[in-house]
Design an enzyme around this catalytic site. Structure first.
Site, PDB file in Angstrom:
ATOM      1  N   LEU A 130       0.859  -1.181   0.000  1.00 40.60           N
ATOM      2  CA  LEU A 130       0.000   0.000   0.000  1.00 40.60           C
ATOM      3  C   LEU A 130       0.896   1.233   0.000  1.00 40.60           C
ATOM      4  O   LEU A 130       1.972   1.221   0.601  1.00 40.60           O
ATOM      5  CB  LEU A 130      -0.905   0.022   1.237  1.00 40.60           C
ATOM      6  CG  LEU A 130      -1.947  -1.089   1.383  1.00 40.60           C
ATOM      7  CD1 LEU A 130      -2.712  -0.925   2.698  1.00 40.60           C
ATOM      8  CD2 LEU A 130      -2.920  -1.097   0.215  1.00 40.60           C
ATOM      9  N   ASP A 131       0.448   2.297  -0.646  1.00 38.38           N
ATOM     10  CA  ASP A 131       1.192   3.541  -0.622  1.00 38.38           C
ATOM     11  C   ASP A 131       1.325   4.037   0.816  1.00 38.38           C
ATOM     12  O   ASP A 131       0.519   3.700   1.695  1.00 38.38           O
ATOM     13  CB  ASP A 131       0.481   4.614  -1.447  1.00 38.38           C
ATOM     14  CG  ASP A 131       0.382   4.254  -2.926  1.00 38.38           C
ATOM     15  OD1 ASP A 131       1.240   3.489  -3.399  1.00 38.38           O
ATOM     16  OD2 ASP A 131      -0.543   4.740  -3.586  1.00 38.38           O
ATOM     17  N   LYS A 132       2.316   4.873   1.044  1.00 35.09           N
ATOM     18  CA  LYS A 132       2.569   5.409   2.379  1.00 35.09           C
ATOM     19  C   LYS A 132       1.303   5.999   3.001  1.00 35.09           C
ATOM     20  O   LYS A 132       0.988   5.737   4.167  1.00 35.09           O
ATOM     21  CB  LYS A 132       3.665   6.481   2.308  1.00 35.09           C
ATOM     22  CG  LYS A 132       3.921   7.192   3.623  1.00 35.09           C
ATOM     23  CD  LYS A 132       4.977   8.279   3.466  1.00 35.09           C
ATOM     24  CE  LYS A 132       5.178   9.040   4.765  1.00 35.09           C
ATOM     25  NZ  LYS A 132       6.199  10.119   4.610  1.00 35.09           N
TER      26      LYS A 132
END
Length: 319
Positions: A130-132
Site C-alpha cells: 500500500l502507498d505510504k
C-alpha cells in the site's frame, strides 16, 4: 537419489519442486556450494538423471539486516503462516533510500517472533503493498511456502481487494469499469499514467454515496499496478480527494457553493482519501476462504461524516 520419473529438469528447478523452495532460493543454494551432485559441486543448469545422488545442506535462516523497531501495529489476524495487518496512514511498507527505517517491515520484525524465513532470511514476506498515505488491510507471509503460495494467488488474481475512496466531482454512472494500461508517465518519471505501452490494469468503481462535490466510491481491483486506483480515477477526470500527486488543487476548480464545500473537505482530508477496506484470499496451508473487513479509520471517517452533512454541511446520500 533421483528416480526414473524425476529426470529431465534443471537442477535448480528439480530442487525447488522437491524441497518446496523458490527457484531463486534453490539456485542460491547451488551457487553457495550447499548442493552436491554425485559428490561434486554442480551448476544450476545441470540436469540430474536416474540414479544420481543429490545432497543438500540448507542453513538456518540468517538474521535480517534490518532493525526491529517498536512501532504500533494493528494485527487483525495471525497464525503460523501469515498475518493480516491494518496499516495506518503515513507508514512506508518497505525500507528504501528515502526511508531506511521506521517502516512496516521494521515494525513486523519487532512484533512477530516466529518468522521462519523468506529466501533464507528471517524477514516478513510482503505479498502486496500500500502507498505510504493509504491505510488498510494487507496480508504478510511468515515463511517461504506461504509467501510463494500467496504471491501465486496474487498473480492469478485470486486475492480480492476492495477500497473505499472519495473522488472529486460526480462520476458519470453508478458503476464504471475501467480497463486502461498503466505505466510510467512519459514526462514525469515520478508518476504513473494511463499509457498505450503500459501494463494491463483493470478497476471497477461503484458509487456508494453522492456528496455535494465528490462521490464516495468502492474500488475493486482486478490487477494491482502501482497507484492504480489513483491513476484510473484521474483518467476518468475525478482524482482522489486529498491526493497531492494526482489531484493537487482540484478542489479549487469548483464554482458557486460547491467551491466552499470542496475547500472544506480538502481541509479535512490532508492525506489521500483511500482505504483498503476488504481483503479476501485462500489460506495457503488450510485452503480456508479468508475474509477481512476494515472500516474507515478515524481521520477519513470524520471527513466522510462532515461531507454527509454533519455539523451543518450539505450533502446527499444515494439510496
Amino acid at each position: 537419489m533421483v528416480a526414473g520419473d524425476e529426470a529431465g529438469d534443471r537442477l535448480d528447478s528439480w530442487l525447488a519442486a522437491r524441497l518446496d523452495l523458490s527457484r531463486s532460493r534453490a539456485a542460491q543454494l547451488i551457487e553457495d556450494g550447499r548442493v552436491l551432485l554425485n559428490g561434486a559441486v554442480p551448476k544450476k543448469r545441470d540436469r540430474p538423471v536416474p540414479g544420481d545422488r543429490v545432497q543438500v545442506r540448507i542453513p538456518p535462516p540468517a538474521p535480517s539486516p534490518l532493525a526491529a523497531q517498536d512501532i504500533p501495529l494493528a494485527i487483525v489476524h495471525q497464525d503460523d503462516d501469515l498475518l493480516v495487518i491494518d496499516k495506518p496512514p503515513g507508514l512506508v511498507v518497505h525500507p528504501a533510500p528515502g526511508n531506511p527505517q521506521g517502516t512496516l517491515v521494521n515494525a513486523l520484525l519487532h512484533a512477530v517472533r516466529d518468522l521462519s524465513g523468506i529466501g533464507g532470511v528471517l524477514r516478513p514476506g510482503i505479498v502486496h503493498r500500500l502507498d505510504k498515505d493509504t491505510s488498510g488491510l494487507m496480508v504478510v507471509a511468515k515463511n517461504d511456502d506461504a509467501h510463494r503460495a500467496l504471491s501465486d494467488e496474487l498473480k492469478a488474481r485470486r486475492i480480492r481487494r476492495a477500497y473505499l475512496v472519495a473522488a472529486w466531482g460526480r462520476l458519470a454512472a453508478d458503476v464504471i469499469p475501467v480497463d486502461a494500461p498503466i505505466g510510467r508517465h512519459h514526462t514525469d518519471r515520478r508518476k504513473m499514467a494511463v499509457v498505450e505501452d503500459g501494463r494491463p490494469a483493470r478497476t471497477r468503481f461503484i458509487r456508494l454515496e453522492r456528496w455535494r462535490a465528490a462521490d464516495l466510491v468502492r474500488a475493486e481491483l482486478d490487477t494491482g499496478r502501482t497507484h492504480q486506483i489513483r491513476v484510473h480515477l484521474l483518467h476518468l477526470g475525478h482524482p482522489v480527494v486529498g491526493d497531492h500527486t494526482y489531484g493537487a488543487e482540484r478542489h479549487k476548480g469548483f464554482g458557486g457553493p460547491e467551491r466552499a464545500w470542496a475547500a472544506g473537505l480538502a481541509r479535512r482530508t490532508p492525506r489521500q482519501f483511500l482505504h483498503a477496506t476488504e481483503l479476501r484470499f485462500t489460506h495457503p496451508r488450510t485452503g480456508e476462504a479468508m475474509r477481512f473487513d476494515s472500516p474507515l479509520p478515524p481521520d477519513l471517517a470524520a471527513a466522510a461524516e462532515w461531507a454527509r452533512g454533519v455539523d451543518g454541511a450539505s450533502a446527499t446520500v444515494s439510496s
